[in-house]
Design a protein around this motif. Structure first.
Motif, PDB file in Angstrom:
ATOM      1  N   ALA A   1       5.975  13.090  51.259  1.00  0.00           N
ATOM      2  CA  ALA A   1       5.537  12.754  52.614  1.00  0.00           C
ATOM      3  C   ALA A   1       4.444  13.690  53.112  1.00  0.00           C
ATOM      4  O   ALA A   1       3.644  13.328  53.980  1.00  0.00           O
ATOM      5  N   ALA A   2       4.405  14.904  52.547  1.00  0.00           N
ATOM      6  CA  ALA A   2       3.359  15.865  52.932  1.00  0.00           C
ATOM      7  C   ALA A   2       2.063  15.651  52.165  1.00  0.00           C
ATOM      8  O   ALA A   2       1.120  16.432  52.331  1.00  0.00           O
ATOM      9  N   GLY A   3       2.000  14.606  51.348  1.00  0.00           N
ATOM     10  CA  GLY A   3       0.764  14.286  50.646  1.00  0.00           C
ATOM     11  C   GLY A   3       0.714  14.720  49.206  1.00  0.00           C
ATOM     12  O   GLY A   3      -0.331  14.603  48.564  1.00  0.00           O
ATOM     13  N   MET A   4       1.828  15.195  48.658  1.00  0.00           N
ATOM     14  CA  MET A   4       1.838  15.635  47.272  1.00  0.00           C
ATOM     15  C   MET A   4       1.989  14.437  46.324  1.00  0.00           C
ATOM     16  O   MET A   4       2.284  13.329  46.733  1.00  0.00           O
ATOM     17  N   PHE A   5       1.826  14.708  45.019  1.00  0.00           N
ATOM     18  CA  PHE A   5       1.892  13.662  44.002  1.00  0.00           C
ATOM     19  C   PHE A   5       3.295  13.070  43.940  1.00  0.00           C
ATOM     20  O   PHE A   5       4.289  13.791  44.028  1.00  0.00           O
ATOM     21  N   ALA A   6       3.385  11.747  43.761  1.00  0.00           N
ATOM     22  CA  ALA A   6       4.672  11.060  43.676  1.00  0.00           C
ATOM     23  C   ALA A   6       4.721  10.252  42.391  1.00  0.00           C
ATOM     24  O   ALA A   6       3.737   9.606  42.012  1.00  0.00           O
ATOM     25  N   GLY A   7       5.868  10.259  41.720  1.00  0.00           N
ATOM     26  CA  GLY A   7       5.992   9.477  40.500  1.00  0.00           C
ATOM     27  C   GLY A   7       7.351   9.622  39.864  1.00  0.00           C
ATOM     28  O   GLY A   7       8.156  10.480  40.223  1.00  0.00           O
ATOM     29  N   GLU A   8       7.615   8.737  38.900  1.00  0.00           N
ATOM     30  CA  GLU A   8       8.801   8.854  38.068  1.00  0.00           C
ATOM     31  C   GLU A   8       8.667  10.095  37.181  1.00  0.00           C
ATOM     32  O   GLU A   8       7.564  10.634  37.027  1.00  0.00           O
ATOM     33  N   PRO A   9       9.769  10.579  36.594  1.00  0.00           N
ATOM     34  CA  PRO A   9       9.660  11.767  35.740  1.00  0.00           C
ATOM     35  C   PRO A   9       8.609  11.637  34.646  1.00  0.00           C
ATOM     36  O   PRO A   9       7.891  12.597  34.349  1.00  0.00           O
ATOM     37  N   GLN A  10       8.486  10.445  34.040  1.00  0.00           N
ATOM     38  CA  GLN A  10       7.475  10.266  33.000  1.00  0.00           C
ATOM     39  C   GLN A  10       6.069  10.411  33.572  1.00  0.00           C
ATOM     40  O   GLN A  10       5.175  10.972  32.926  1.00  0.00           O
ATOM     41  N   GLU A  11       5.858   9.910  34.780  1.00  0.00           N
ATOM     42  CA  GLU A  11       4.534  10.013  35.400  1.00  0.00           C
ATOM     43  C   GLU A  11       4.217  11.453  35.794  1.00  0.00           C
ATOM     44  O   GLU A  11       3.064  11.890  35.714  1.00  0.00           O
ATOM     45  N   LEU A  12       5.220  12.186  36.218  1.00  0.00           N
ATOM     46  CA  LEU A  12       5.018  13.602  36.520  1.00  0.00           C
ATOM     47  C   LEU A  12       4.641  14.356  35.250  1.00  0.00           C
ATOM     48  O   LEU A  12       3.774  15.240  35.267  1.00  0.00           O
ATOM     49  N   ALA A  13       5.287  14.006  34.136  1.00  0.00           N
ATOM     50  CA  ALA A  13       4.950  14.644  32.864  1.00  0.00           C
ATOM     51  C   ALA A  13       3.523  14.319  32.446  1.00  0.00           C
ATOM     52  O   ALA A  13       2.799  15.177  31.918  1.00  0.00           O
ATOM     53  N   GLN A  14       3.095  13.090  32.675  1.00  0.00           N
ATOM     54  CA  GLN A  14       1.730  12.712  32.323  1.00  0.00           C
ATOM     55  C   GLN A  14       0.712  13.494  33.153  1.00  0.00           C
ATOM     56  O   GLN A  14      -0.352  13.877  32.642  1.00  0.00           O
ATOM     57  N   ALA A  15       1.020  13.722  34.426  1.00  0.00           N
ATOM     58  CA  ALA A  15       0.109  14.491  35.275  1.00  0.00           C
ATOM     59  C   ALA A  15       0.000  15.936  34.792  1.00  0.00           C
ATOM     60  O   ALA A  15      -1.090  16.522  34.772  1.00  0.00           O
ATOM     61  N   ILE A  16       1.122  16.528  34.386  1.00  0.00           N
ATOM     62  CA  ILE A  16       1.093  17.887  33.851  1.00  0.00           C
ATOM     63  C   ILE A  16       0.329  17.927  32.531  1.00  0.00           C
ATOM     64  O   ILE A  16      -0.455  18.839  32.257  1.00  0.00           O
ATOM     65  N   SER A  17       0.549  16.908  31.694  1.00  0.00           N
ATOM     66  CA  SER A  17      -0.143  16.855  30.407  1.00  0.00           C
ATOM     67  C   SER A  17      -1.650  16.762  30.598  1.00  0.00           C
ATOM     68  O   SER A  17      -2.426  17.390  29.874  1.00  0.00           O
ATOM     69  N   ALA A  18      -2.087  15.953  31.573  1.00  0.00           N
ATOM     70  CA  ALA A  18      -3.517  15.792  31.806  1.00  0.00           C
ATOM     71  C   ALA A  18      -4.176  17.095  32.217  1.00  0.00           C
ATOM     72  O   ALA A  18      -5.364  17.302  31.989  1.00  0.00           O
ATOM     73  N   ARG A  19      -3.394  17.981  32.812  1.00  0.00           N
ATOM     74  CA  ARG A  19      -3.964  19.246  33.294  1.00  0.00           C
ATOM     75  C   ARG A  19      -3.885  20.369  32.267  1.00  0.00           C
ATOM     76  O   ARG A  19      -4.775  21.217  32.203  1.00  0.00           O
ATOM     77  N   TRP A  20      -2.824  20.379  31.446  1.00  0.00           N
ATOM     78  CA  TRP A  20      -2.602  21.528  30.563  1.00  0.00           C
ATOM     79  C   TRP A  20      -2.417  21.184  29.091  1.00  0.00           C
ATOM     80  O   TRP A  20      -2.102  22.062  28.306  1.00  0.00           O
ATOM     81  N   GLU A  21      -2.590  19.936  28.682  1.00  0.00           N
ATOM     82  CA  GLU A  21      -2.343  19.606  27.281  1.00  0.00           C
ATOM     83  C   GLU A  21      -3.406  20.238  26.389  1.00  0.00           C
ATOM     84  O   GLU A  21      -4.597  20.232  26.693  1.00  0.00           O
ATOM     85  N   LEU A  22      -2.956  20.783  25.271  1.00  0.00           N
ATOM     86  CA  LEU A  22      -3.862  21.372  24.287  1.00  0.00           C
ATOM     87  C   LEU A  22      -4.157  20.349  23.203  1.00  0.00           C
ATOM     88  O   LEU A  22      -3.263  19.598  22.781  1.00  0.00           O
ATOM     89  N   PRO A  23      -5.395  20.288  22.700  1.00  0.00           N
ATOM     90  CA  PRO A  23      -5.691  19.359  21.617  1.00  0.00           C
ATOM     91  C   PRO A  23      -5.039  19.803  20.325  1.00  0.00           C
ATOM     92  O   PRO A  23      -4.789  20.987  20.111  1.00  0.00           O
ATOM     93  N   GLU A  24      -4.737  18.837  19.474  1.00  0.00           N
ATOM     94  CA  GLU A  24      -4.195  19.177  18.163  1.00  0.00           C
ATOM     95  C   GLU A  24      -5.257  19.890  17.344  1.00  0.00           C
ATOM     96  O   GLU A  24      -6.451  19.775  17.594  1.00  0.00           O
ATOM     97  N   GLN A  25      -4.826  20.655  16.358  1.00  0.00           N
ATOM     98  CA  GLN A  25      -5.764  21.368  15.515  1.00  0.00           C
ATOM     99  C   GLN A  25      -6.673  20.383  14.805  1.00  0.00           C
ATOM    100  O   GLN A  25      -6.233  19.412  14.214  1.00  0.00           O
ATOM    101  N   GLY A  26      -7.956  20.657  14.882  1.00  0.00           N
ATOM    102  CA  GLY A  26      -8.942  19.764  14.284  1.00  0.00           C
ATOM    103  C   GLY A  26      -9.572  18.813  15.268  1.00  0.00           C
ATOM    104  O   GLY A  26     -10.624  18.241  15.008  1.00  0.00           O
ATOM    105  N   GLU A  27      -8.933  18.631  16.446  1.00  0.00           N
ATOM    106  CA  GLU A  27      -9.497  17.761  17.468  1.00  0.00           C
ATOM    107  C   GLU A  27     -10.409  18.582  18.369  1.00  0.00           C
ATOM    108  O   GLU A  27     -10.177  19.772  18.593  1.00  0.00           O
ATOM    109  N   PRO A  28     -11.448  17.949  18.958  1.00  0.00           N
ATOM    110  CA  PRO A  28     -12.322  18.678  19.879  1.00  0.00           C
ATOM    111  C   PRO A  28     -11.587  18.996  21.154  1.00  0.00           C
ATOM    112  O   PRO A  28     -10.755  18.224  21.619  1.00  0.00           O
ATOM    113  N   SER A  29     -11.858  20.172  21.693  1.00  0.00           N
ATOM    114  CA  SER A  29     -11.191  20.578  22.925  1.00  0.00           C
ATOM    115  C   SER A  29     -11.921  20.031  24.128  1.00  0.00           C
ATOM    116  O   SER A  29     -13.045  19.603  24.043  1.00  0.00           O
TER     117      SER A  29
END
Length: 426
Positions: A398-426
């Motif tokens: 209600a204060a304007g923060m991100f809202a989502g199911e647990p899977q969607e919250l995980a996707q938002a965290i992944s988009a911000r901090w996911e590391l590329p696999e070895q061999g993939e461009p960063s």
């Protein structure tokens, strides 16, 4: 018209040892109006028997005595055909009165796929009358949404942005700013006496009598710089110059009632490489955090372990925090320390941290989470049918923060901090 008038009751299997917890869960399932197709002790359950009844959901009473059995049944329980609902056996056995009724309503909402968790008489009846046409698109729903609120919010937050305190650009130059006091004083040169000199008599070796040597004052050796030898330490110098050891920030996951199921869904949706640690704070009766570590390690692609006081907080790890464990910065990195008050969100560096509030999160953590968000942290709250206790999560949404199911919250965290696999461009 209720949901059960148009849909058959879901088939549910109850896995629990005989005792009070199993009795309470059976009563809750009866109130939830489901079809109980199997009731068995996990320690003696044949996996084929569970598959034979084809349940839509499996309710499991968690306790140390069934840990080995759940590992044996893991291949079956991991099937996407099942909706898993976990409950602490000790907590279920102690539920009475209002708490039993409340848990039954949340369980019914989970198993029937709706959000009606209010007691009878408090719900708002809605007529299920079909209407022609397509539903409104997100653009149509926000067509008349005012922008002034967001503009005002951005103006208010402008002063909170980090600035450069080392240099402050000067204002525009004005001629009136120059005064007589600003003019540099004239540099006076020493006046040499007029002495007639015969440069024709100069030589590289002047007669000693030609010049009177100046008096020499023996001032002794120059003073050594003062320092406190008692504070000189090779260890301190090495630590000051050494690299950062712990993570720069962390994602704090706060949960409570209904939290184990939401946490499983959140962790299962994370990538295998993440440039941030997750700190899970979910109070448990009996402080059986070791069991929670085992449960979450089965579904998490990231390593899961119990936080150890004094250890560094490492990126790419999931830590389960006990009641007396907190985190703080040391040499620019996070580490775990003991604290009777538990985890303090204010100790986290906002620019490198996030807070996720799942079902059952403590309402007292809402203000600290929003304060951290104002300083630059990412904050999100769980929504959806699986959120049994949405009070805290709804408050941050209600204060304007991100809202989502647990899977969607995980996707938002992944988009911000996911590391590329070895061999993939960063």
């Amino acid at each position: 018209m209720s949901v059960n008038d148009v849909m058959p009751p879901p088939a549910v299997a109850l896995l629990a040892r005989e005792g009070a917890a199993r009795d309470r869960l059976r009563e809750a399932l009866a109130q939830a109006d489901v079809a109980l197709v199997l009731e068995e002790d996990p320690n003696v359950l044949d996996p084929a028997a569970l598959l034979a009844v084809a349940p839509q959901a499996v309710v499991i009473a968690l306790e140390p005595a069934v840990e080995d059995a759940l590992e044996r049944l893991d291949a079956v329980l991991s099937s996407p055909d099942f909706t898993l609902v976990f409950d602490e056996a000790e907590l279920a056995a102690r539920r009475e009165g209002w708490e039993t009724q409340r848990w039954a309503r949340h369980l019914a909402a989970k198993l029937h796929g709706h959000r009606q968790v209010l007691p009878p008489g408090a719900e708002v009846e809605e007529e299920l009358v079909p209407e022609p046409g397509l539903p409104d698109t997100p653009e149509q729903l926000h067509a008349n949404a005012p922008l002034a609120f967001h503009v005002d919010e951005a103006v208010d937050a402008a002063d909170l942005l980090a600035g450069d305190s080392l240099y402050e650009p000067p204002g525009p130059w004005q001629p009136s700013q120059v005064t007589e006091r600003d003019e540099p004083a004239a540099i006076s040169s020493p006046v040499l006496p007029s002495v007639p000199l015969d440069h024709g008599s100069w030589s590289l070796l002047d007669d000693e009598a030609s010049f009177a040597p100046a008096a020499r004052v023996d001032a002794g050796p120059p003073p050594l710089p003062a320092f406190d030898s008692d504070r000189l330490s090779l260890v301190e110098m090495d630590e000051a110059a050494g690299p950062r050891r712990g993570a720069k920030g962390a994602v704090v996951v706060l949960a409570g009632i209904g939290g184990p199921d939401a946490l499983r869904r959140l962790l299962a949706a994370l990538p295998a490489r993440l440039d941030v640690p997750l700190l899970v704070r979910m109070p448990l009766d009996g402080a059986r955090y070791g069991n929670l570590v085992k449960q979450m390690a089965r579904v998490s692609p990231l390593p899961v372990e119990l936080a150890e006081i004094g250890a560094d907080v490492v990126e790419g790890q999931v830590y389960i925090l006990s009641d007396d464990t907190a985190a703080a910065l040391r040499d620019g990195g996070l580490y775990f320390l003991g604290s009777a008050q538990g985890l303090d969100l204010a100790a986290l560096p906002p620019a490198h941290s996030a807070v996720i509030l799942l079902s059952g999160a403590d309402l007292s953590q809402v203000d600290p989470a929003l304060t951290l968000a104002e300083a630059g942290a990412w904050v999100g709250g769980q929504v959806g049918e699986g959120c049994y206790d949405p009070a805290a999560a709804t408050a941050v949404v209600a204060a304007g923060m991100f809202a989502g199911e647990p899977q969607e919250l995980a996707q938002a965290i992944s988009a911000r901090w996911e590391l590329p696999e070895q061999g993939e461009p960063s």
